[in-house]
Design a protein around this motif. Structure first.
Motif, mmCIF file in Angstrom:
data_model
loop_
_atom_site.group_PDB
_atom_site.id
_atom_site.type_symbol
_atom_site.label_atom_id
_atom_site.label_comp_id
_atom_site.label_asym_id
_atom_site.label_seq_id
_atom_site.Cartn_x
_atom_site.Cartn_y
_atom_site.Cartn_z
ATOM 1 N N ARG A 730 53.253 56.392 77.278
ATOM 2 C CA ARG A 730 54.413 55.515 77.212
ATOM 3 C C ARG A 730 55.352 55.967 76.103
ATOM 4 O O ARG A 730 54.938 56.584 75.113
ATOM 5 C CB ARG A 730 53.986 54.066 76.958
ATOM 6 C CG ARG A 730 53.157 53.459 78.080
ATOM 7 C CD ARG A 730 53.954 53.388 79.350
ATOM 8 N NE ARG A 730 53.199 52.790 80.448
ATOM 9 C CZ ARG A 730 53.606 52.752 81.705
ATOM 10 N NH1 ARG A 730 54.769 53.319 82.018
ATOM 11 N NH2 ARG A 730 52.878 52.201 82.638
ATOM 12 N N ARG A 731 56.637 55.651 76.254
ATOM 13 C CA ARG A 731 57.646 55.962 75.248
ATOM 14 C C ARG A 731 58.401 54.694 74.886
ATOM 15 O O ARG A 731 58.592 53.817 75.735
ATOM 16 C CB ARG A 731 58.635 57.020 75.756
ATOM 17 C CG ARG A 731 58.034 58.405 75.889
ATOM 18 C CD ARG A 731 59.022 59.365 76.509
ATOM 19 N NE ARG A 731 58.493 60.723 76.555
ATOM 20 C CZ ARG A 731 58.728 61.664 75.660
ATOM 21 N NH1 ARG A 731 59.511 61.394 74.613
ATOM 22 N NH2 ARG A 731 58.218 62.868 75.772
ATOM 23 N N GLY A 732 58.838 54.636 73.622
ATOM 24 C CA GLY A 732 59.556 53.451 73.194
ATOM 25 C C GLY A 732 60.226 53.662 71.861
ATOM 26 O O GLY A 732 60.326 54.777 71.351
ATOM 27 N N HIS A 733 60.682 52.522 71.276
ATOM 28 C CA HIS A 733 61.348 52.580 69.982
ATOM 29 C C HIS A 733 61.141 51.263 69.254
ATOM 30 O O HIS A 733 60.752 50.249 69.869
ATOM 31 C CB HIS A 733 62.844 52.858 70.148
ATOM 32 C CG HIS A 733 63.572 51.813 70.921
ATOM 33 N ND1 HIS A 733 63.637 51.817 72.307
ATOM 34 C CD2 HIS A 733 64.254 50.707 70.523
ATOM 35 C CE1 HIS A 733 64.322 50.775 72.717
ATOM 36 N NE2 HIS A 733 64.710 50.078 71.669
ATOM 37 N N VAL A 734 61.403 51.271 67.947
ATOM 38 C CA VAL A 734 61.253 50.080 67.124
ATOM 39 C C VAL A 734 62.478 49.193 67.315
ATOM 40 O O VAL A 734 63.626 49.668 67.215
ATOM 41 C CB VAL A 734 61.081 50.467 65.638
ATOM 42 C CG1 VAL A 734 60.961 49.218 64.772
ATOM 43 C CG2 VAL A 734 59.864 51.358 65.463
#
Length: 803
Positions: A730-734
């Motif tokens: 999975r990929r994401g950000h804060v």
């Protein structure tokens, strides 16, 4: 009856009519060819012949070129070992401790009745064979002395590898072959003595054992028996006439092996002197204004080159008889071939002297300096009550009760107040501790530990403990590569200030000239290294001494330690340097870990490098051998995979072989890696990766609450732009920080699993340390060779004391 005419098709009214080509005001090519009627312009004819050749002409041209190359090879082979060329240099290598190399050499001396045999102080035996009209010189390095073997093979034309008829090749023999393969193996012959003395029934069995031991490394080679003078004659003939294998790093450079050496000090108190080396020049021409390299000692300049009489001529000189009956002896005349020209001499400048003011735009005026002093003197001095031992920097952070506390507006005010309260409580605790210091401590008299009584003669406990830590660290790195725990007592933005995030390690830009260390101001860099290398290697330098001459080199500024540590019989080898090869730069070696090297090799450990004709020590950093403009830093030299070692070292033009050794506690050099020189490029980016890990506390459809990655609210906002990844893809950000203890809300491209781990990849560029040392001490002689695997089995019991 009239003959009927042939039927012709008559086109109908629907036939398609195409427009004719309009050539305009010029004629077409077809019209020009018709008007010329086969006549061709001279310029066009020459161009056409040079660019477009018929098949027969191309075939004929290739046949002519092939014939020219074959004739050149035959002429070079015929001239090898004659009066105009140096003798064929042969090294006799024992691959088993039971072999008597001297007895083999004595048997070779009986190959012909008319042979002329001479020896010198360097233990080199010269054969002059009138039957073959050839010359050969034989050298036997000491068994177990690895440095002597490698230095002698650097200039050897051929090797005679002696194999035991009963046991074949022992462990040291296998180790020697591995080193010779890594350095560059010249033409070789396998010999064994005493084969015909074996019983007839055991000869076939012995032949199978020897052939199996040879086929592992030399599948096409066959062994030769050496039991009679007829066998010796066949071997000497094959040595002088066999095809030589090219070793490229010496083919492009002048080199010689010393037949005679002498040393003269500049003065009685001087630490340097002039080393006179006499021998046959090989390879290319040598200019007195150039530089020479002495393996293990560095680069030196020359004063002059002399030409003494050749003591080993193919045809012995005939002495003239005087009328009185006396014989007139030819006195040895030493001719000075060339002396150094200070204007044309190459300097020993190895590094650039950086200018500390090079980056300054202007220099402050006297008024600005006076103004700066007045500002510094007008600073307000504040008197504070602080604990004993507090520095001025620590005192600046102590807030008195009467002073106002400046805080940031908003939610951060409460955090600042709590921090100040905690600091005041800590100060009060320190003061109370100082008041009760006399009650808490008392004076005791203790005896010193005698380390000599606890010293174990067979094992160094500190070394064993550090080796065990290395092994544990290597296993930990293999299980969890690059994962780092975030410190709880230090802000992550301070601990990882030099790191950055990358969208893609392969495609994200990284300026190679950004934030370079001060050592980069000391090195040299090529604009186009490949073009410079091609120009230098293809340069035909006919100035100076020609190959094959018997000369004496006067090498200047050689340390006195060289002649003090010199032992008779040690081969002394000199190599001439090409243009720019004395200057320092960043070298990258493509190496692979040796199969029997089991000890962990960590980045920045001191290793010993044999780079072609050079020998030096340095502390390299390792990186992956991949394509692209960025390469991942490796903490350890990984087995079963190619790796790149980066060091500061003198420039060397590839192709060059590389051997990597590590010095053990007893001074022996253990082979840990082999490879070749990859490139000379300071712009190659080596990026160290660290992975900060966090775990989901609360999982929603797209967002999750992550903890244990940071322990500070400010750290979360500092690293907020960096992209997050998970082990499940999975990929994401804060998105935002929650609370003040490091919890954060993150958004991903899908729902996380409860067992998933959130990762943040950070990178920083790594540079090697300036640890180059040209002087390498020779290792002791190996009496009993043991592989690292055998040493590990012996030391397994020793590691149990640390469990």
């Amino acid at each position: 009856m009239a003959v009927e005419g042939k039927h012709q098709h008559v086109p109908g009214p629907l036939k398609q009519k195409n427009k004719t080509h309009k050539s305009g005001n010029h004629r077409t090519k077809r019209e020009i060819e018709k008007s010329n009627k086969g006549r061709v312009n001279i310029k066009c004819l020459s161009k056409k012949n040079s660019l477009f050749m018929k098949r027969a002409e191309r075939r004929n041209q290739s046949v002519i070129l092939r014939k020219q190359k074959r004739d050149e090879a035959f002429e070079k082979k015929r001239q090898r070992g004659t009066s105009g060329t140096p003798p064929t240099f042969v090294v006799i290598v024992s691959l088993h401790s039971d072999i008597n190399s001297v007895a083999c050499l004595e048997l070779l001396k009986t190959c012909d009745e008319d042979i002329i045999i001479q020896s010198n102080e360097q233990q080199i035996t010269h054969f002059t064979i009138p039957r073959f009209k050839k010359r050969a010189s034989f050298f036997i390095p000491e068994y177990g002395n690895l440095t002597n073997l490698l230095d002698a093979v650097k200039v050897a034309d051929s090797l005679l590898l002696l194999v035991s008829p009963q046991h074949g090749i022992d462990q040291y023999g296998e180790f020697s072959l591995s080193c010779l393969f890594g350095q560059g193996l010249p033409a070789s012959l396998f010999l064994f003595q005493g084969f015909k003395k074996l019983p007839i029934k055991k000869q076939s069995e012995s032949r199978k054992i020897i052939q199996n031991s040879i086929e592992k490394r030399f599948p096409l080679e066959k062994f030769h028996a050496l039991d009679s003078s007829q066998d010796a004659l066949l071997i000497v003939r094959q040595v002088t006439d066999q095809k030589l294998k090219p070793v490229y790093y010496r083919e492009h450079r002048p080199h010689l092996i010393a037949e005679e050496i002498s040393f003269e000090l500049e003065s009685s108190e001087s630490e340097f002197g002039v080393l006179k080396v006499t021998g046959y020049l090989r390879g290319r021409c040598l200019n007195v204004n150039g530089l020479v390299h002495l393996p293990g000692w560095g680069d030196f300049q020359m004063n002059q080159i002399d030409s003494p009489n050749d003591p080993y001529p193919l045809q012995p000189r005939k002495h003239k008889e005087k009328p009185s009956g006396d014989v007139e002896m030819n006195s040895e005349e030493v001719k000075v071939l060339d002396k150094v020209d200070p204007k044309l001499q190459e300097n020993l400048e190895t590094e650039v002297v950086p200018d500390p003011m090079e980056g300054e735009q202007t220099w402050p005026t006297e008024e600005e300096l006076a103004e700066g002093k007045s500002v510094s003197s007008s600073k307000k001095k504040i008197v504070k009550r602080v604990p004993k031992g507090t520095s001025e920097y620590q005192a600046m952070w102590i807030v008195d009760d009467e002073q106002d506390i400046d805080g940031n507006p908003g939610d951060d005010d409460d955090d600042d107040d709590s921090d100040v309260d905690e600091f005041k409580d800590a100060m009060e605790t320190m003061e109370s501790d100082e008041e009760g210091e006399e009650d808490d401590y008392e004076t005791m008299t203790m005896t010193e530990n005698n380390d000599d009584e606890k010293y174990d003669a067979n094992m160094d406990l500190d070394e064993e403990r550090s080796m065990l830590e290395k092994i544990k660290e290597e296993r930990q790195h293999a299980m969890f590569p690059d994962e780092v725990d975030t410190p709880m007592d230090t802000p992550a933005r301070t601990r990882f200030a030099r790191y950055r995030g990358l969208k893609s390690f392969r495609t994200s830009p990284w300026d190679p000239k950004e934030n370079l260390p001060s050592d980069y101001a000391r090195i040299f860099q090529f604009d186009k290294f490949k073009m410079t290398r091609k120009k230098v290697l293809n340069q035909q330098n006919d100035d100076g001494v020609l190959p094959g001459w018997y000369i004496t080199l006067h090498v200047d500024k050689v340390p006195k330690e060289f002649i003090e540590t010199y032992k008779p019989g040690t081969p002394v080898v000199l190599f001439g340097l090409l243009q720019h090869e004395q200057k320092m730069s960043v070298l990258h070696f493509n190496i692979r870990k040796y199969q029997s090297a089991t000890q962990p090799i960590k980045s920045k450990d001191r290793l010993i490098f044999h780079v072609g004709f050079r020998r030096f020590s340095a502390c390299p950093i390792f990186s992956q051998h991949t394509t692209g403009n960025k390469h991942k830093f490796e903490r350890f030299l990984m087995p079963d995979s190619a790796c790149v070692a980066t060091v500061y070292a003198p420039i060397t033009y590839p192709p060059v072989s590389v051997l990597v050794f590590q010095e053990s506690l007893d001074g022996l050099h253990e082979l840990v890696a082999t490879g070749s020189l990859l490139s000379v490029n300071p712009d190659r980016i080596v990026a160290k990766r660290i992975i900060l890990s966090g775990h989901p506390k609360k999982i929603n459809k797209r967002s999750s609450v992550i903890r244990y990655m940071f322990y500070n609210r400010d750290d979360i906002y500092w690293f907020k732009p960096v992209e997050l990844r998970t082990k499940w893809g999975r990929r994401g950000h804060v998105k935002e920080a929650l609370g003040t203890h490091g919890h954060m809300k993150c958004v991903f491209d899908g729902q996380l699993k409860s067992q998933d781990t959130v990762l943040m990849h950070l990178y920083k560029r790594m540079f090697p340390k300036w640890t180059y040392n040209a002087h390498v001490k020779a290792p002791p002689v190996i009496n009993v060779y043991k592989t690292p695997m055998e040493d590990d089995e012996v030391d397994k019991e020793a590691y149990k004391i640390f469990d």
